[in-house]
Design a protein around this motif. Structure first.
Motif, PDB file in Angstrom:
ATOM      1  N   VAL A 283      40.372  66.890  30.711  1.00  0.00           N
ATOM      2  CA  VAL A 283      40.768  66.386  29.138  1.00  0.00           C
ATOM      3  C   VAL A 283      42.345  66.315  29.218  1.00  0.00           C
ATOM      4  O   VAL A 283      42.680  65.598  28.260  1.00  0.00           O
ATOM      5  N   ARG A 284      43.211  66.829  30.171  1.00  0.00           N
ATOM      6  CA  ARG A 284      44.362  66.578  30.148  1.00  0.00           C
ATOM      7  C   ARG A 284      44.907  65.327  30.096  1.00  0.00           C
ATOM      8  O   ARG A 284      44.327  64.486  30.975  1.00  0.00           O
ATOM      9  N   ARG A 285      45.821  64.974  29.481  1.00  0.00           N
ATOM     10  CA  ARG A 285      46.350  63.692  29.348  1.00  0.00           C
ATOM     11  C   ARG A 285      47.719  63.720  28.749  1.00  0.00           C
ATOM     12  O   ARG A 285      48.185  64.785  28.090  1.00  0.00           O
ATOM     13  N   SER A 286      48.768  62.878  28.969  1.00  0.00           N
ATOM     14  CA  SER A 286      50.050  62.905  28.664  1.00  0.00           C
ATOM     15  C   SER A 286      50.078  62.644  27.066  1.00  0.00           C
ATOM     16  O   SER A 286      49.637  61.889  26.643  1.00  0.00           O
ATOM     17  N   VAL A 287      50.914  63.610  26.551  1.00  0.00           N
ATOM     18  CA  VAL A 287      50.936  63.806  25.052  1.00  0.00           C
ATOM     19  C   VAL A 287      52.221  63.433  24.756  1.00  0.00           C
ATOM     20  O   VAL A 287      53.171  63.990  25.060  1.00  0.00           O
ATOM     21  N   ARG A 288      52.675  62.251  23.949  1.00  0.00           N
ATOM     22  CA  ARG A 288      53.974  61.939  23.658  1.00  0.00           C
ATOM     23  C   ARG A 288      54.207  61.905  21.898  1.00  0.00           C
ATOM     24  O   ARG A 288      55.432  61.569  21.507  1.00  0.00           O
ATOM     25  N   LYS A 289      53.255  62.224  21.245  1.00  0.00           N
ATOM     26  CA  LYS A 289      53.631  62.509  19.948  1.00  0.00           C
ATOM     27  C   LYS A 289      52.986  63.804  19.461  1.00  0.00           C
ATOM     28  O   LYS A 289      51.658  64.245  19.709  1.00  0.00           O
TER      29      LYS A 289
ATOM     30  N   VAL B 105      63.088  54.860  27.670  1.00  0.00           N
ATOM     31  CA  VAL B 105      61.621  54.971  27.476  1.00  0.00           C
ATOM     32  C   VAL B 105      61.421  56.356  26.904  1.00  0.00           C
ATOM     33  O   VAL B 105      60.271  56.715  26.291  1.00  0.00           O
ATOM     34  N   ASN B 106      62.194  57.400  26.974  1.00  0.00           N
ATOM     35  CA  ASN B 106      61.862  58.622  26.550  1.00  0.00           C
ATOM     36  C   ASN B 106      62.627  59.167  25.337  1.00  0.00           C
ATOM     37  O   ASN B 106      62.886  60.336  25.060  1.00  0.00           O
ATOM     38  N   ARG B 107      62.914  58.131  24.522  1.00  0.00           N
ATOM     39  CA  ARG B 107      63.536  58.701  23.179  1.00  0.00           C
ATOM     40  C   ARG B 107      62.627  59.265  22.353  1.00  0.00           C
ATOM     41  O   ARG B 107      62.965  59.923  21.401  1.00  0.00           O
ATOM     42  N   TRP B 108      61.185  59.259  22.453  1.00  0.00           N
ATOM     43  CA  TRP B 108      60.467  60.258  21.689  1.00  0.00           C
ATOM     44  C   TRP B 108      60.629  61.714  21.937  1.00  0.00           C
ATOM     45  O   TRP B 108      60.102  62.377  21.112  1.00  0.00           O
ATOM     46  N   LEU B 109      61.207  61.935  23.044  1.00  0.00           N
ATOM     47  CA  LEU B 109      61.489  63.309  23.300  1.00  0.00           C
ATOM     48  C   LEU B 109      62.287  64.077  22.127  1.00  0.00           C
ATOM     49  O   LEU B 109      62.124  65.275  22.041  1.00  0.00           O
TER      50      LEU B 109
ATOM     51  N   CYS C  13      53.583  66.668  28.622  1.00  0.00           N
ATOM     52  CA  CYS C  13      53.957  65.313  29.223  1.00  0.00           C
ATOM     53  C   CYS C  13      55.071  65.823  30.159  1.00  0.00           C
ATOM     54  O   CYS C  13      56.094  66.205  30.009  1.00  0.00           O
ATOM     55  N   TRP C  14      54.919  65.297  31.535  1.00  0.00           N
ATOM     56  CA  TRP C  14      55.781  65.616  32.550  1.00  0.00           C
ATOM     57  C   TRP C  14      56.646  64.240  32.321  1.00  0.00           C
ATOM     58  O   TRP C  14      56.443  63.076  31.838  1.00  0.00           O
ATOM     59  N   ILE C  15      58.168  64.471  32.560  1.00  0.00           N
ATOM     60  CA  ILE C  15      59.004  63.507  32.077  1.00  0.00           C
ATOM     61  C   ILE C  15      60.061  63.748  33.351  1.00  0.00           C
ATOM     62  O   ILE C  15      60.795  64.621  33.899  1.00  0.00           O
ATOM     63  N   GLY C  16      59.924  62.361  34.079  1.00  0.00           N
ATOM     64  CA  GLY C  16      60.817  62.241  35.403  1.00  0.00           C
ATOM     65  C   GLY C  16      62.001  61.518  35.099  1.00  0.00           C
ATOM     66  O   GLY C  16      63.063  61.443  35.710  1.00  0.00           O
TER      67      GLY C  16
ATOM     68  N   VAL D 139      50.821  51.703  23.239  1.00  0.00           N
ATOM     69  CA  VAL D 139      51.279  50.710  24.081  1.00  0.00           C
ATOM     70  C   VAL D 139      51.403  51.193  25.699  1.00  0.00           C
ATOM     71  O   VAL D 139      51.438  50.862  26.620  1.00  0.00           O
ATOM     72  N   MET D 140      52.277  52.555  25.562  1.00  0.00           N
ATOM     73  CA  MET D 140      52.803  52.939  26.903  1.00  0.00           C
ATOM     74  C   MET D 140      51.385  53.257  27.658  1.00  0.00           C
ATOM     75  O   MET D 140      51.561  52.921  29.012  1.00  0.00           O
ATOM     76  N   ARG D 141      50.544  53.952  27.114  1.00  0.00           N
ATOM     77  CA  ARG D 141      49.299  54.070  27.854  1.00  0.00           C
ATOM     78  C   ARG D 141      48.683  52.822  28.376  1.00  0.00           C
ATOM     79  O   ARG D 141      48.128  52.939  29.724  1.00  0.00           O
TER      80      ARG D 141
ATOM     81  N   ARG E 190      43.567  54.816  34.231  1.00  0.00           N
ATOM     82  CA  ARG E 190      42.995  54.493  35.611  1.00  0.00           C
ATOM     83  C   ARG E 190      43.256  55.413  36.660  1.00  0.00           C
ATOM     84  O   ARG E 190      44.378  56.025  36.732  1.00  0.00           O
ATOM     85  N   ARG E 191      42.266  55.873  37.461  1.00  0.00           N
ATOM     86  CA  ARG E 191      42.460  56.521  38.633  1.00  0.00           C
ATOM     87  C   ARG E 191      41.819  55.823  39.885  1.00  0.00           C
ATOM     88  O   ARG E 191      40.689  55.153  39.651  1.00  0.00           O
ATOM     89  N   GLN E 192      42.300  56.026  40.977  1.00  0.00           N
ATOM     90  CA  GLN E 192      41.740  55.280  42.373  1.00  0.00           C
ATOM     91  C   GLN E 192      40.258  55.944  42.368  1.00  0.00           C
ATOM     92  O   GLN E 192      40.094  57.108  42.363  1.00  0.00           O
TER      93      GLN E 192
END
Ligand SMILES: Cc1cc2nc3c(=O)[nH]c(=O)nc-3n(C[C@H](O)[C@H](O)[C@H](O)COP(=O)(O)O)c2cc1C
Length: 198
Positions: A9-15, A69-73, A121-124, A162-164, A171-173
């Motif tokens: 169920v994990r997915r990156s959450v940005r809000k 791209v990480n202004r949401w931070l 969310c991981w941020i690099g 949009v980012m997703r 998608r995963r291989q």
């Protein structure tokens, strides 16, 4: 929630919702990080937990195109700044293992957070020198990633959707492409599973 469910169920959450993250939950996810395996058990990681909105706003200030791209931070409730001391880990065949140690502990934290109903969310894409300056992190320590933590907003923001879509985040291989049986290139027998979600 067991670990397989948390992984699924994990997915990156940005809000995030404004609901504050409880101290006990923060302690629990840091405990999960603390228990991670590491090079010769050297535990090279360090975590700076930032909750002060003003400090978070400073961390979020874009420096250069990539960090835009990480202004949401700026609106997240908690940022865990994942650091590592390369001197406390090892190098083998030219590969610095502090990055691997940090990656393992970071994902422990992320999965534990998921199991507790939190989003992450991981941020690099960040400016390491700026982050170090803001938080007083010593010169010999590397900042490996920022990990945002908070309760997910009910609906992701438009920019997040949009980012997703742009990153193809769900998608995963297929396993047949990435997992081999006995030798390089020979596919596993039952390896047609793919992950498509959201
Ligand atoms: C090391 C690393 C760095 C990342 N850096 C960023 C980042 O700077 N900004 C961002 O919005 N997402 C970042 N991500 C999140 C990825 O875009 C995301 O994990 C990927 O698209 C898969 O989507 P999912 O996490 O929702 O499954 C990063 C992920 C990882 C593992």
């Amino acid at each position: 929630m067991d670990v397989m469910e948390a992984i699924a169920v994990r997915r990156s959450v940005r809000k995030y919702s404004p609901q504050p993250v409880e101290d006990e939950k923060l302690e629990q996810i840091l405990e999960a990080a603390r228990l991670a395996p590491s090079w010769a058990n050297r535990q090279c990681w360090r975590f700076v937990v930032v909750r002060d909105p003003q400090t978070i706003a400073r961390l979020a200030q874009p420096r250069g195109l990539v960090t835009q791209v990480n202004r949401w931070l700026k609106d997240v409730p908690v940022v865990v700044v994942l650091c590592a001391d390369p001197r406390r880990s090892g190098t083998r065949h030219g590969q610095p293992y502090y990055m691997l140690d940090a990656g393992i502990t970071g994902e422990h934290l992320v999965l534990a957070a998921t199991a507790l109903g939190l989003g992450t969310c991981w941020i690099g894409a960040f400016d390491e020198a700026a982050i170090k300056g803001i938080l007083g992190i010593p010169a010999h320590i590397r900042v490996v990633a920022l990990i945002t933590v908070g309760y997910p907003a009910e609906r992701p923001a438009l920019y997040e959707r949009v980012m997703r879509a742009a990153a193809g985040s769900a998608r995963r291989q297929p396993l047949s492409k990435i997992a081999y049986c006995e030798r390089w290139g020979k596919p596993m027998a039952s390896s047609e599973r793919t992950r498509e979600q959201g």
